[in-house]
Write an enzyme that holds these catalytic residues in place. Sequence first.
Site, short mmCIF file in Angstrom:
data_model
loop_
_atom_site.label_atom_id
_atom_site.label_comp_id
_atom_site.label_asym_id
_atom_site.label_seq_id
_atom_site.Cartn_x
_atom_site.Cartn_y
_atom_site.Cartn_z
N LYS A 168 0.83 -1.21 0.00
CA LYS A 168 0.00 0.00 0.00
C LYS A 168 0.87 1.25 0.00
O LYS A 168 0.63 2.17 -0.77
CB LYS A 168 -0.91 0.02 1.24
CG LYS A 168 -1.92 -1.12 1.25
CD LYS A 168 -2.88 -0.98 2.42
CE LYS A 168 -2.21 -1.13 3.78
NZ LYS A 168 -1.64 -2.47 3.99
N THR A 169 1.84 1.25 0.85
CA THR A 169 2.71 2.42 0.91
C THR A 169 3.46 2.60 -0.40
O THR A 169 3.69 3.71 -0.86
CB THR A 169 3.69 2.31 2.08
OG1 THR A 169 2.94 2.05 3.27
CG2 THR A 169 4.48 3.58 2.27
N ASP A 356 -1.67 7.95 4.17
CA ASP A 356 -1.24 6.59 4.49
C ASP A 356 -1.87 6.19 5.83
O ASP A 356 -2.19 7.05 6.64
CB ASP A 356 0.30 6.55 4.61
CG ASP A 356 0.84 5.15 4.46
OD1 ASP A 356 0.05 4.22 4.16
OD2 ASP A 356 2.06 4.95 4.63
N GLU A 357 -2.03 4.90 6.05
CA GLU A 357 -2.61 4.42 7.31
C GLU A 357 -3.93 5.13 7.63
O GLU A 357 -4.16 5.61 8.74
CB GLU A 357 -1.63 4.62 8.47
CG GLU A 357 -0.21 4.15 8.19
CD GLU A 357 -0.07 2.63 8.18
OE1 GLU A 357 -1.11 1.91 8.21
OE2 GLU A 357 1.08 2.14 8.12
N GLN A 387 -5.42 -3.11 10.88
CA GLN A 387 -4.29 -2.47 11.53
C GLN A 387 -4.68 -1.19 12.25
O GLN A 387 -3.84 -0.35 12.55
CB GLN A 387 -3.19 -2.18 10.51
CG GLN A 387 -2.55 -3.43 9.98
CD GLN A 387 -1.37 -3.12 9.08
OE1 GLN A 387 -0.34 -2.64 9.52
NE2 GLN A 387 -1.52 -3.38 7.80
N ARG A 747 5.23 -7.25 10.90
CA ARG A 747 6.41 -6.45 10.58
C ARG A 747 7.55 -7.34 10.09
O ARG A 747 8.51 -6.88 9.50
CB ARG A 747 6.93 -5.68 11.80
CG ARG A 747 6.02 -4.63 12.39
CD ARG A 747 5.45 -3.72 11.37
NE ARG A 747 4.15 -4.20 10.92
CZ ARG A 747 3.56 -3.77 9.82
NH1 ARG A 747 4.12 -2.88 9.07
NH2 ARG A 747 2.38 -4.26 9.46
N1 ATP Z 1 4.65 -5.17 -6.54
C1 ATP Z 1 5.61 -5.45 -5.68
N2 ATP Z 1 6.59 -6.31 -5.99
C2 ATP Z 1 7.57 -6.61 -5.11
N3 ATP Z 1 7.64 -6.10 -3.88
C3 ATP Z 1 6.69 -5.23 -3.49
C4 ATP Z 1 5.62 -4.87 -4.36
N4 ATP Z 1 4.84 -4.00 -3.69
C5 ATP Z 1 5.39 -3.83 -2.47
N5 ATP Z 1 6.49 -4.58 -2.34
C6 ATP Z 1 7.33 -4.69 -1.15
O1 ATP Z 1 6.55 -5.25 -0.10
C7 ATP Z 1 6.88 -4.68 1.14
C8 ATP Z 1 5.68 -4.10 1.81
O2 ATP Z 1 5.25 -2.97 1.11
P1 ATP Z 1 4.56 -1.76 1.80
O3 ATP Z 1 5.33 -1.31 2.98
O4 ATP Z 1 4.24 -0.77 0.76
O5 ATP Z 1 3.25 -2.48 2.32
P2 ATP Z 1 2.04 -1.90 3.11
O6 ATP Z 1 0.84 -2.47 2.51
O7 ATP Z 1 2.13 -0.43 3.20
O8 ATP Z 1 2.28 -2.54 4.50
P3 ATP Z 1 1.63 -2.13 5.89
O9 ATP Z 1 0.18 -2.39 5.78
O10 ATP Z 1 2.27 -3.05 6.86
O11 ATP Z 1 1.95 -0.70 6.10
C9 ATP Z 1 7.95 -3.66 0.87
O12 ATP Z 1 9.20 -4.22 1.12
C10 ATP Z 1 7.80 -3.36 -0.59
O13 ATP Z 1 9.01 -2.99 -1.14
#
Ligand code: ATP
Length: 849
Positions: A168-169, A356-357, A387, A747
Site C-alpha cells: 500500500k505504501t 497513508d494508514e 491495523q 512487521r
Molecule cells: N509489486 C511489488 N513487488 C515486489 N515487492 C513489493 C511490491 N509491492 C510492495 N512490495 C514490497 O513489499 C513490502 C511491503 O510494502 P509496503 O510497505 O508498501 O506495504 P504496506 O501495505 O504499506 O504494509 P503495511 O500495511 O504493513 O503498512 C515492501 O518491502 C515493498 O518494497
Amino acid sequence: MRHGVLRSSHTPQPSFSRGQVSTCVRVTFTARAGHPADANVSRRRSQTHVLPALLAAPATTMTGRAEATTSFNAILPATAHRAGVVPRSSATSSGASFAGFLRLCPRLRFMAENRSKWSGPNRAGILCALHEPPMPGQHLAGLNPPQQEAVETLSGPLLVLAGAGTGKTRVVTCRMAEIVSRGVSPSAICAVTFTNKAAKEMKERVRKTVRLGKKKLQTMVVSTFHSLGLRILRDHGHHLGLRKGANIADESDQLSIMTDVMRESGLARTVIRPNDARWKVSLWKNQGLRPDDALESAELGVESTLAVAYGRYEAELRRQGLLDFDDLILRPLDLFKEAPQVLRGLQDQWHYLLVDEYQDTNGCQYELIKAIGGARRNICCVGDDDQSIYAWRGADPERVLRFTRDFPGAVVVTLEQNYRSTGLILEGANRLITTNTQRREKKLWSALGRGEPIELYIAEDEKDEVDFVTTRAMLLGQKEAMCWEDCAILFRANSQCRPLEQALRARQIPYKVVGTRSFFDRREVRDLLSFVRLAKNPADDAALLRIVNVPPRGIGKSSIDKVLGWAAEDRASAWSTMKRRADDLPARARDGVRSLEEIVTTIEELARVEGVTPAISWLTEATQYRDHLRQTVDDALELQTRLTIVDELEDTARTLEATSGKASLESFLDTLALREQDFGDKEDQSDGITLLTMHAAKGLEFPYVFIVGMEEGILPHRNSIGSEEDDAPDDRAIEEERRLAYVGVTRARQRLFLSYARERTRFGRTVKRTMSRFLEELGLDTLHVTDSTDDTPADPEVGREMLRKIRSRFSGGGPSNVDSETVTDTKGAPDSGAAAPTKKAAWWESMDD
DNA sequence: TAGTCCTGAGTTTTT
DNA sequence: CTCAGGACTA
Ligand SMILES: Nc1ncnc2c1ncn2[C@@H]1O[C@H](COP(=O)(O)OP(=O)(O)OP(=O)(O)O)[C@@H](O)[C@H]1O
C-alpha cells in the site's frame, strides 16, 4: 557445501554490520561434520537456515569478482528452492521472485549496495530488484496490476484497502512519482502520514522513486497530520487571532494547566487524576467535541464537571498563547470556517492528497483532509482495518470501511499478495486476525515460501527474556550474517524498553530507540527550552513558571504568588507583570527578575541576528546552567548524564541549522515539540538494532523481528482485558489489542521470535504471568517453542521443575540457555564477546548502569 | 528562600 | 522498588 561454524579468525567481528566492513573480515568456514552436535544442527538447518550461512561464506571470503558472480549464479536458484524461500516454478534468477528472494538476504543486499568493486552482471539486477521501485522514473515496473491501477487512478477519491505488507505504501509513493512524471508540479502534492517515522520513511522512499532535484522535491509536502496542521496555523493563524509566537504546550504544560483548572472547577485530584482528566479532554478534542458539546454529551457528575474544566483549560491555553497537540488539528478546522479564503487557497495549492494508514485517522483529521480535498475530492487513502490501533485516540476502525459512503463514487482497489513475510509468519498472522469478529475478510498470500516457523521462547523471568533476545540476536549475527539494522525488537509499552537497552548495552550490541520521548521530557531540556519559549512568547506563563527560579535567582514562592495576583488583576501575562512591577518585589527577587529579563531579551536578539545555535549556547552560559547542575547533582554519573543532555540540546540546534540553514526560534521549538528531529547530532543513523513499540512500528518492516512480553496483561494489556469482576470483557478493546499484535507480527519478513516470561518482578513483588491468548490464536502447535527450563513440555510437578532450575544454573551457560542450536554454536564459536560494531553509548543510556 | 526528608503512587499506545 | 512532589525545618 557442508554446514559448519563460522568463526572469525581475526577481528572479533562475526556479526555483520553495514558500513563497517569495508575491508573483508577473514572468516574460516570449518566443516564440522562428525561432531555429535552437528546432526542436530543439520536437521534443523535443512530448511532456509542453510541459505544465509551459505551466502555469508562467499561474501566474506571471496576476493575475486568472477568467483563472486559465478557463485551467486550457481547458488541462488537451487538453494532458494531447497531453502523453501521460492517455489520451484519461480526459482529462477529473474523476475519478482528473485527480488523477493534477494530481500531476504541482508548480506547480499549489502554487497550489492555497498561494494562498488563488485560489478558483476548481477549487480544491476540485484540493485534493481531491491530498490523501490526499480529505478527512478520506472516506478510502474515494480507494481502488480491492481497496484498499477491504483497508481494510475489520478482523479477522484481512491481507496486502497488491503492487508499488511501488500504494498500500500508503495502505491502511495509510486502514485506520487506518477503524478510528477506527468508534469504536475510537486508542490501540488500533499501526503500525510501518522507518525514521524512513517513520514521520514515516505520522504526517503519518494526521494528514491521520483526523478527530481532536491529543491523541487522539497516543495512536495510529506508530513504528519500534526505538522501539516501546524504549518497551516503558522501561515494563516492570524485569521483566528492566533498570536504570532504561539507556543506548543508540551505534556507537562498541559498537565499543570489541567491541575490548575481542576482546582478552580472544584474537581479534586482524588476524584480524577489530572493526567486522566487531560487524557479525557484530549479524547474529546480528538473527536471534535468542543467544551459545549462535551458538556451536553457528558453524564452528570464528574464528567460534566470535567467538561466545565475543559472549557477553562481551553481558555487558559488561549490566554497563554499556547496550542496543545490536539489544537494542531482542531484549530485549522476553525480557521477554515473563519476564513474560507484560506481553505480555498489550500485547495488550489494541493490538487493531490494522499493519506497513508487511513484507518488511524480520527474524526478531526478526516474533516481536515476532506476539507482540503474540497470539490475536487482528489484524495487517495490507503489503509487496513485490521491495523487500526488508535481507537483510544479517537480513530474509528470502521472509518476506512465507510470510505465509499463518505466519498461516493470512490474507486476501491484491494491487494492480496503480501510481499513482505514468508508463509508461516503470514499464516500465523492470518490466524490471529481472523479471531476478530468485527472486520472485513481479506485474502492474503505470500509467494516467498513457507520460511522458518515462528519461534516462541518461554522465559523464566524478565531477565531471562532479555537474555534470550540478546543471545539470539548475537547468534543471528554470527550464523546468518544478520545486520543489526535488519533486526527490530518490538514491545507493547515503552517501559519494556529499558531492560532491553541495558541487556544490549551489556553485550555491546548497537541499538537505536525509536520515538521514546524521554529526551524531550528531560527536565534539563524542558527547562532550557522554557527560556526560549518565553523569549518567543512573553504570554507563556507555563514556561515562565518553570524557569522563573531555575537556576535559583532569589524569586521564591511568595514573590511568584504576588506577581500572579497582580497579573490576574490586570489581565496581563505573568512575565510582563513581573518585569513591570519588579520594583515592588523584595530586592533579591527584583535583581533576579532583571537578570532573567536580560537573558530572555538576549536570546531573542541573538536568535534573530545570528541564529538558534548561538542563542542556545549563550543561554546555557548565561544561566550557568551547567554550574547549576554541578551544584545540585551529587551523583557523578547522573551529573555526567545531565551535562551531556545540555550538550545534546546544543547539538540539536546545530544539526537543525546545518541541515536547513539558519533557523528561527519558532522553527526550532516546533521541530522539537513535534519530535520531528532526532535528538542531538545523530543524523548519522548508526547501524543498530531498532527498539520500538508496536505502535511506532506500524508501516515498517524488518527481516528479523522480536516481540517481547507476549503475556496476558501486557499484550493484551490489562487495561483492555477488563477487571475480573467485570463480567463483560471489553471486546472492542481486546480486538484492538489483537490488531496491535497483528501489526507486530506482520512487521517480520523472514524470522519472528516471540517471548514471554513465566514470572516478572513488579514493584518488588514477583508475579506469575500467563501466556498471551494471542499465542494460542497464532497457532501454538505451529510455533517452534523453546522453554527456559527444558525443551520438553512443561511438567506440572513442582519438584521436578525446581530440580531443572537448579540444574540449569550449574550448566555452563547459566539459566539463559536458548535452544539446543544455540548451545551447539556457542561451543563452536567461543563467545567472542559482543560483535565489534561500536556504538558510543548515547548519553541517556548511561543513566542507569 | 532553600534544602532535606518522607509518603504515596505508578505501567498503555502518539503528536 | 523507585521516583516525584509535598511538607517541614534551618
Ligand atoms: N509489486 C511489488 N513487488 C515486489 N515487492 C513489493 C511490491 N509491492 C510492495 N512490495 C514490497 O513489499 C513490502 C511491503 O510494502 P509496503 O510497505 O508498501 O506495504 P504496506 O501495505 O504499506 O504494509 P503495511 O500495511 O504493513 O503498512 C515492501 O518491502 C515493498 O518494497
